[in-house]
Design a protein around this motif. Structure first.
Motif, PDB file in Angstrom:
ATOM      1  N   ASP A  65      36.854  42.472  36.985  1.00 43.29           N
ATOM      2  CA  ASP A  65      35.739  41.799  36.327  1.00 43.29           C
ATOM      3  C   ASP A  65      36.288  40.633  35.498  1.00 43.29           C
ATOM      4  O   ASP A  65      37.305  40.783  34.824  1.00 43.29           O
ATOM      5  N   TRP A  85      28.278  44.673  41.164  1.00 48.23           N
ATOM      6  CA  TRP A  85      29.653  44.278  41.480  1.00 48.23           C
ATOM      7  C   TRP A  85      30.061  44.930  42.789  1.00 48.23           C
ATOM      8  O   TRP A  85      29.423  45.870  43.254  1.00 48.23           O
ATOM      9  N   CYS A 100      42.596  53.856  32.090  1.00 47.21           N
ATOM     10  CA  CYS A 100      41.384  54.389  32.742  1.00 47.21           C
ATOM     11  C   CYS A 100      41.738  55.668  33.487  1.00 47.21           C
ATOM     12  O   CYS A 100      41.053  56.053  34.432  1.00 47.21           O
ATOM     13  N   VAL A 102      38.327  46.461  41.372  1.00 42.10           N
ATOM     14  CA  VAL A 102      37.580  45.206  41.429  1.00 42.10           C
ATOM     15  C   VAL A 102      37.678  44.580  40.039  1.00 42.10           C
ATOM     16  O   VAL A 102      37.280  45.194  39.051  1.00 42.10           O
ATOM     17  N   ARG A 132      43.442  52.778  40.516  1.00 38.69           N
ATOM     18  CA  ARG A 132      42.006  52.867  40.251  1.00 38.69           C
ATOM     19  C   ARG A 132      41.218  52.164  41.355  1.00 38.69           C
ATOM     20  O   ARG A 132      41.553  51.060  41.765  1.00 38.69           O
ATOM     21  N   ARG A 133      40.168  52.825  41.828  1.00 36.94           N
ATOM     22  CA  ARG A 133      39.221  52.169  42.729  1.00 36.94           C
ATOM     23  C   ARG A 133      37.938  52.071  41.940  1.00 36.94           C
ATOM     24  O   ARG A 133      37.455  53.048  41.411  1.00 36.94           O
ATOM     25  N   GLY A 134      37.385  50.914  41.830  1.00 37.30           N
ATOM     26  CA  GLY A 134      36.210  50.738  40.985  1.00 37.30           C
ATOM     27  C   GLY A 134      36.426  49.535  40.101  1.00 37.30           C
ATOM     28  O   GLY A 134      37.353  48.744  40.325  1.00 37.30           O
ATOM     29  N   LEU A 135      35.596  49.429  39.099  1.00 33.55           N
ATOM     30  CA  LEU A 135      35.639  48.246  38.253  1.00 33.55           C
ATOM     31  C   LEU A 135      36.814  48.316  37.272  1.00 33.55           C
ATOM     32  O   LEU A 135      37.099  49.376  36.733  1.00 33.55           O
ATOM     33  N   LEU A 136      37.484  47.196  37.072  1.00 40.67           N
ATOM     34  CA  LEU A 136      38.479  47.096  36.007  1.00 40.67           C
ATOM     35  C   LEU A 136      38.063  45.911  35.139  1.00 40.67           C
ATOM     36  O   LEU A 136      38.030  44.777  35.609  1.00 40.67           O
ATOM     37  N   THR A 137      37.707  46.187  33.909  1.00 44.70           N
ATOM     38  CA  THR A 137      37.258  45.094  33.035  1.00 44.70           C
ATOM     39  C   THR A 137      38.401  44.638  32.138  1.00 44.70           C
ATOM     40  O   THR A 137      39.431  45.308  32.028  1.00 44.70           O
ATOM     41  N   ASN A 140      45.208  48.161  50.689  1.00 45.72           N
ATOM     42  CA  ASN A 140      44.078  49.092  50.626  1.00 45.72           C
ATOM     43  C   ASN A 140      43.240  48.718  49.411  1.00 45.72           C
ATOM     44  O   ASN A 140      43.725  48.031  48.512  1.00 45.72           O
ATOM     45  N   GLN A 141      42.012  49.186  49.399  1.00 47.60           N
ATOM     46  CA  GLN A 141      41.122  48.751  48.316  1.00 47.60           C
ATOM     47  C   GLN A 141      41.593  49.244  46.952  1.00 47.60           C
ATOM     48  O   GLN A 141      41.759  50.436  46.744  1.00 47.60           O
ATOM     49  N   GLU A 183      28.492  52.041  37.141  1.00 46.75           N
ATOM     50  CA  GLU A 183      29.563  51.499  36.313  1.00 46.75           C
ATOM     51  C   GLU A 183      29.164  50.078  35.936  1.00 46.75           C
ATOM     52  O   GLU A 183      29.078  49.205  36.793  1.00 46.75           O
ATOM     53  N   TRP A 238      35.336  39.550  43.208  1.00 45.51           N
ATOM     54  CA  TRP A 238      34.974  40.207  44.463  1.00 45.51           C
ATOM     55  C   TRP A 238      34.345  39.239  45.462  1.00 45.51           C
ATOM     56  O   TRP A 238      34.690  39.229  46.638  1.00 45.51           O
TER      57      TRP A 238
END
Lengths: 343, 380
Positions: A305, B39, A147, A303, A136-141, A299-300, B241, A248
């Motif tokens: 949370d 974020w 996801c 992110v 996953r690239r993006g927010l992980l809460t 690699n990215q 998001e 981050w």
């Protein structure tokens, strides 16, 4: 007073968890579940920590077997003898052997669920990983699990499956999950072993070219922060999922970490990053596991949370240390240990 | 007149925005909630045009970063291709975008001082400042987000004259809630079928669900966030998001005011959540959360929306905004689609030639087109 059952005491994080537990006054007993060569492990732990006080006992077992390989009677006794379980044992090898990974990371969780079913007062604190976020690239809460992500390796997959099993179980409300990011040794001191993110750092310090993205950010946390968060939350009765990550803002670009790792090894220049799509020839000239690790982790990724952990840990006086304050010295120490043969 | 850029909405201050037509979308609390929940590398600047005595004449936030889902309205193949490109070649390939407007708005415009005469002059200055900030943050694209059809057409023309390509964005849904009671709303506003549908939902809910409204809902966030997250992860168009912190900041906001409608099963399990923003003129059903594992998730969605409508009517508010998605149910609830426009400017020579194609693709998002789809049973 807490009676604690601890697995994985001989791991990077587990040893720090044991250290934290030994310093607490509200711990009545600690039983370490150790493999058959437990005496050797205990000796290593005593060298690293301190001679074990009487409140520490050991039990030989195999976590990968049904009932941890114990008899039905011993199993029932075990279930009723503890208030808190802290499960730090895991197979952390980032390969593609799903069968082995499931055996080591998923089966023990099934056993824990059984223990929780047998003892309604028992609570489990499970060490997972933030990398259940996979590709996953993006927010992980802390509220996320599935996801729609894919996984880089069997470790990520099996840790995800273990969390899913715990969430789906009838005992989910008595389970707390901790998801640390890349874990290294103590902020200001050594480390029990060179697991966690040390292999990645070793690769970074040794290589000239790696598959990665210099702009991507890497999230590091020291093992003592992870351990003190786990123990404090466990003893305060917290439930839910907690991200133990630097976040981050404090995570470092790959380029900076590569330079740090290189300097610790006495090199003037950090490894150069080649985009994944162009880096495949490197695979021919390098250790394929190290290559895959670098390709996946440099690699990215997601992110992380930290909403829940920030809120829960601040009242306990535990704050995320910024990597700038500890990472360089930790890498230097690790590099020295690696050169001297490590533990 | 002169332009200024602020790094935080707190630097600008709530009082200085009071003379502007900010509505709910550009309200201080909503923008602060957004700012505090950014974020990744996303950042915000608040641009103003001010008179010599410091009065704010025009104002807009600009969000810059590469973690904005700028291609959410484009074909799936392009989104997948873009993701694959970034994954294989790295963040250097990620497009940096400057989005002008409120990231969480239901509709957009450029808030200006009420009664201000030289709107065109202020807009020109603001557009120049937007250009400067976009370049400063190395944006490859600038987007003026969701300019609502009520925004003066001649001012949209100024935007086009400044080099922006105009296309349709997702329409917003307005509900006229100027009725004395919910019953009157059902009788006078809705069709016979709609009326029947609404009443049936409440009958079905009896003995299965309870609904309650919570004003101070900060302590509820950990319980309802997973439901909101589930809706985001399932959404066809995934825009901003939002982390849990956003909901906490919304709960603390006094301008706009906020409340939470929650839907619970009889054993106390929360299976639905609706976060509402409102002021003394209008209301927005801002974010909805649904437990999709519940067999009656459709009923939960309907109940929450009808309750939102009831809340607006009870407060005596004439307008309720339902947001930019799920057009079929929202028109059934009595909503009407209203056009919005996306104005895009490419600073990158590779992206520039794609704009006419994007404009063509986005023509499908006109309210008329979506309404026609709904009537044929093929909503967007």
């Amino acid at each position: 007073m807490n009676r604690i059952l601890l697995t994985g005491a001989a791991s990077l994080t587990g040893a720090e968890v044991l250290r934290e537990l030994l310093h607490r006054r509200d711990v009545e007993s600690i039983c370490l579940l150790l493999p058959s060569d437990g005496a050797k492990t205990m000796a290593a732990l005593e060298t690293y920590l301190e001679p074990m006080p009487e409140l520490v006992t050991t039990l030989s077992c195999d976590l990968r077997l049904e009932r941890f390989g114990l008899s039905s009677r011993s199993w029932d006794e075990l279930a009723s003898s503890f208030d808190l379980g802290i499960h730090c044992a895991q197979r952390e090898i980032a390969d593609q052997d799903v069968e082995l990974a499931r055996k080591a990371n998923l089966l023990p969780v099934a056993n824990w669920i059984d223990l929780l079913n047998r003892n309604a007062k028992l609570r489990l604190h499970h060490l997972s990983t933030a990398f259940i976020g996979g590709t996953r690239r993006g927010l992980l809460t802390e509220f996320d699990l599935d996801c729609g992500q894919r996984f880089h390796n069997a470790w990520e997959r099996s840790k995800f499956e273990a969390e899913a099993a715990l969430r789906a179980s009838a005992v989910a409300d008595r389970v707390t999950v901790y998801r640390p990011s890349h874990t290294l040794g103590r902020s200001f001191g050594g480390s029990f072993n060179l697991g966690g993110a040390f292999p990645l750092l070793a690769t970074l310090s040794a290589a000239s070219f790696l598959p990665g993205d210099a702009r991507a950010r890497i999230d590091f946390v020291p093992a003592d922060y992870v351990a003190s968060a786990i123990v404090s939350l466990a003893c305060s009765g917290a439930t839910g999922t907690f991200h133990l990550a630097c976040g981050w803002e404090d995570s470092l670009p790959v380029r900076t970490v590569a330079a740090l790792a290189a300097r610790a090894r006495g090199r003037s220049r950090g490894a150069r990053m080649l985009p994944r799509a162009l880096a495949w020839p490197l695979r021919l000239a390098s250790n394929s596991l190290a290559f895959a690790n670098a390709r996946d982790l440099l690699n990215q990724g997601p992110v992380f949370d930290t909403f829940r952990s920030d809120r829960a840990l601040a009242p306990l006086g535990i704050y995320r240390p910024s990597p700038e304050s500890w990472l360089a010295s930790s890498v230097r120490r690790a590099s020295q240990e690696l050169r001297s043969g490590g533990r | 007149m002169r332009t200024k850029a602020y790094e935080s909405i707190d630097d600008l201050g709530r009082e200085r925005l009071e003379g502007l037509d900010i509505g709910l979308d550009f309200s201080f609390g909503a923008l602060r909630a957004m700012e505090r929940s950014l974020w990744g590398e996303l950042l915000v600047r608040y641009l103003t045009v001010e008179s010599d005595d410091g009065t704010v004449l025009a104002f807009t936030p600009v969000y810059a970063g590469s973690n904005l889902n700028f291609n959410a309205l484009l074909p799936r193949a392009i989104q997948t291709g873009y993701d694959a490109l970034v994954a294989s070649l790295g963040m250097a390939m990620a497009t940096r975008v400057a989005v002008v407007g409120s990231l969480i708005s239901d509709r957009g415009w450029i808030p200006m001082l009420r009664g201000f005469a030289d709107r065109a002059g202020a807009l020109r200055l603001l557009l120049r400042e937007i250009e400067r900030v976009a370049k400063q943050h190395k944006a490859q694209l600038t987007m003026l987000k969701d300019i609502h059809r009520d925004f003066p057409a001649e001012e949209r023309a100024l935007m086009r004259a400044a080099g922006f390509t105009e296309g349709f964005s997702l329409p917003t849904v307005r509900v006229n809630t100027a009725y004395a009671s919910f019953d009157e709303y059902l009788t006078r506003h809705m069709s016979k079928n709609g009326r029947k549908h609404a009443r049936k939902q409440f009958v079905k809910a009896e003995g299965t669900f309870t609904l309650r409204v919570i004003d101070d809902f900060e302590e509820m966030i950990a319980r309802v966030f997973p439901l909101h997250r589930a809706v985001f992860l399932k959404a066809k168009y995934q825009f901003e998001e939002l982390p849990p912190r956003f909901f906490v900041e919304c709960a603390r906001s006094t301008s706009p005011k906020s409340e939470l409608v929650i839907c619970e099963t009889m054993d106390g399990r929360i299976v639905g959540s609706l976060m509402i923003f409102y002021d003394d003129r209008e209301q927005q059903n801002k974010r909805i959360g649904i437990d999709y594992s519940h067999a009656e998730s459709g009923l939960i969605y309907n109940l929450l929306n009808y309750t939102g409508i009831q809340r607006a009517i009870t407060r005596g508010l004439g307008t309720l905004w339902l947001g930019q998605s799920s057009y079929l149910p929202k028109t059934r609830f009595g909503g009407e689609l209203e056009d919005q426009y996306l104005l895009i400017k490419a600073h990158d020579p590779v992206l520039k030639p794609t704009l006419p194609l994007q404009r063509w693709w986005m023509s499908r998002y006109s309210a008329a087109n979506i309404q026609a789809g709904i009537e044929k049973g093929m909503p967007l």
